[in-house]
Design an enzyme around this catalytic site. Sequence first.
Site, short mmCIF file in Angstrom:
data_model
loop_
_atom_site.label_atom_id
_atom_site.label_comp_id
_atom_site.label_asym_id
_atom_site.label_seq_id
_atom_site.Cartn_x
_atom_site.Cartn_y
_atom_site.Cartn_z
N GLN A 1 27.80 -4.07 6.73
CA GLN A 1 28.01 -3.16 7.75
C GLN A 1 28.99 -2.14 7.72
O GLN A 1 28.70 -1.01 8.27
CB GLN A 1 28.18 -3.78 9.17
CG GLN A 1 26.90 -4.94 9.62
CD GLN A 1 27.26 -5.52 11.03
OE1 GLN A 1 27.83 -6.43 10.93
NE2 GLN A 1 26.78 -4.75 12.06
N GLU B 1 26.73 -16.90 12.55
CA GLU B 1 25.37 -16.75 13.16
C GLU B 1 24.00 -17.22 12.76
O GLU B 1 23.27 -16.41 12.61
CB GLU B 1 25.11 -15.26 13.83
CG GLU B 1 26.28 -14.67 14.72
CD GLU B 1 25.79 -13.48 15.55
OE1 GLU B 1 24.72 -12.87 15.25
OE2 GLU B 1 26.88 -12.94 16.29
N GLU C 1 33.75 -12.69 17.90
CA GLU C 1 33.13 -11.45 18.11
C GLU C 1 32.85 -11.38 19.72
O GLU C 1 32.65 -12.33 20.36
CB GLU C 1 31.71 -11.36 17.53
CG GLU C 1 31.76 -11.06 15.86
CD GLU C 1 30.37 -10.89 15.32
OE1 GLU C 1 29.49 -10.63 16.27
OE2 GLU C 1 30.21 -11.22 14.11
N GLU D 1 24.54 -1.09 12.53
CA GLU D 1 24.09 -2.05 13.29
C GLU D 1 22.79 -2.62 12.96
O GLU D 1 21.74 -2.61 13.67
CB GLU D 1 24.26 -1.71 14.65
CG GLU D 1 23.68 -2.58 15.93
CD GLU D 1 24.35 -4.06 15.85
OE1 GLU D 1 25.36 -4.33 15.31
OE2 GLU D 1 23.78 -5.03 16.30
N TRP D 2 22.42 -3.03 11.62
CA TRP D 2 21.25 -3.69 11.46
C TRP D 2 19.97 -3.09 11.63
O TRP D 2 20.08 -1.80 11.44
CB TRP D 2 21.22 -5.21 11.90
CG TRP D 2 22.65 -6.00 11.51
CD1 TRP D 2 23.30 -6.28 12.33
CD2 TRP D 2 22.86 -6.26 10.29
NE1 TRP D 2 24.55 -7.00 11.86
CE2 TRP D 2 24.20 -6.97 10.49
CE3 TRP D 2 22.62 -6.12 8.98
CZ2 TRP D 2 25.09 -7.51 9.50
CZ3 TRP D 2 23.47 -6.80 7.87
CH2 TRP D 2 24.59 -7.40 8.26
O1 IFM Z 1 26.83 -6.24 14.49
C1 IFM Z 1 26.42 -7.61 15.02
C2 IFM Z 1 27.21 -8.73 13.88
O2 IFM Z 1 26.89 -8.40 12.52
C3 IFM Z 1 26.91 -10.01 14.12
N1 IFM Z 1 27.13 -10.64 15.63
C4 IFM Z 1 26.33 -9.51 16.63
C5 IFM Z 1 26.81 -7.98 16.21
C6 IFM Z 1 26.38 -7.00 17.17
O3 IFM Z 1 24.95 -6.95 17.36
#
Ligand code: IFM
Length: 446
Positions: free
Chosen positions: A27, A173, A353, A407-408
Site C-alpha cells: 500500500q 486479516e 488498525e 486502498e486495494w
Molecule cells: O487498507 C486496509 C488494510 O490493508 C487492512 N485493513 C483494512 C484497511 C482499510 O480498508
Amino acid sequence: MSMPTPRRAPLRFPAGFGWGASTSAYQIEGATKDDGRGESIWDTFSRTPGRVRNGDTGDVAADHYHRYRDDLDLMRDLGLRSYRFSIAWPRIQPDGTGAPNQRGLDFYRRLLDGLHERGITPMATLFHWDLPQALQDAGGWESRDTAYRFAEYAETMFRALGDRVPTWLTVNEPKTVVQNGYLSGHHAPGRQDPEAAYLVAHHLQLAHGLAVRALRATGPGRIGPALNLHPCYPADDSPEAAAAARLYDGYENRLYLDPVLTGRYPHDVLADLGAQSRMVQGIADGDLEVISAPIDILAVQYYTPIYVTAQGGTARRHPTSEAEWQQIHPEGMYDILTRVTRDYGPIPITVTENGLPTPDTVGTDGTVDDAGRVAFLRDHLAAAHRALTDGVPLESFHVWSLLDNFEWAEGYDQRWGLVYVDYATQRRILKRSAHWYRTVIADNGI
Ligand code: IFM
C-alpha cells in the site's frame, strides 16, 4: 513567574502505552521492480483492467521505499512509540521459495535501524496480502504447501531480523483474504469460489500456526495473528435475527479466534459448511494443535459492526464513511475488546488498525482539515479506554493509517492517512488529525 501547568488529559492511558500507526508494504512502498523484488498477486491483479478503480496500481504508491527516511522523521515528529508495518514477501523471496534476496532484507534492516534510532518500537507483519505470484501459480492459499512455504519465509525473517523485531504478526486479516479474495473476488486473486474460500481460511491459519512454531524454534520474540473482528448484532428483537447474528458471528469472528485460542473450529460454522466441504476435508490430524500453539499477543483491527437480519442479510444502523462497508459505531470497539477478553481470557491485545477514509483536500492555506477523522479517533479511543478500565489488557493502539495509500480495489480514491500524500509530488502534509494525535500521545490520553 509562574510555570504553565502541563495539560492533563481527562482519559489517561497507562504509562508506556504504545501509541502507534500502521501501514502495509504494497500500500505504501511502490518500487515494485527495485532491488530484485518479485511479482506479487497484487501486481497482477491491479494491472488487470477493471479490477482496481481508475486502473491504479501500487507501482509508485507513496514511494515509501525511497522516502522511508523522511517518513521515519515524520513518525518521530508525531511522537509515535510504535510502528506496525509489513514485509513484502516478494522482496525477500521473489519466487516465494529459496534463499533470501539480500537487497530486500537490507531495506527492512535499514527501516528497523531507523526506527530504533528514533526510539520507535517496530511491529512487523509477515503477510499483508502480497503473495508471491509464483506461489499463486502453484495453487496459492488453496494449496496446503503454501502454508509450509510461509513458515520457511517466516523462519528466514526471524533469523535475519529477529534481533530488531520484538513483536511479529503472522497473517493480516485472513478473513479479508477469504471473503474478498475468494468469495466476492474484488481483491486478488479475484476468485468467487466458496469451497475454495474456506479451504484457504484453514491454510492461512495453518500458516499462522507453523510460523508461531518456527519462532519458538528460532529465538525470542512475541507473535500473534492480526484479526479484523466485527461485532455482529441482531438487526431486530426477533429470535430469528438473534440466531442469524450468532451464525454470522461464527463466520466473521469465531472462525478465526476459536482455532487459535481454543484449538477448535466453531461447530456451527463447520456444520454449516458441511462435512464434505473442501475445508472440513482439508483439516489434517494435528493441524489444530499447530494452529493453537500459544500466542503472545492478539492484534485486533476494528472498523465496523455488522447488523444481521432475521433472513441472514445485513442492515445499516449508523452513518457510513466513504467506505460503503463501514458503519461508524465506536461502541463496537468496546464490545469487541471486552468480548475477546471475556470469551478467551486475558491475552494481551494490541489494536493494530482503526480509522476511516475522509474526503481530504488541501486548503488554500496549505492545511488539510480532516475533522471527521479527529472525531472518529477520539470516540474510538474513548471506547478503548473504557475497555481498558473494565479489564481488557490493551497495550497499544495503531491508527490506520500513517499515510494516505493504495486502498486495494479502491486505488487512491480513499484517503485513510494521518498524513496527506500529494501523489503528483509525493509531498507529505500533516493533516489536522496528525497534529491532534501528536497531542494525544504527548498527553498520554484524550
Ligand atoms: O487498507 C486496509 C488494510 O490493508 C487492512 N485493513 C483494512 C484497511 C482499510 O480498508
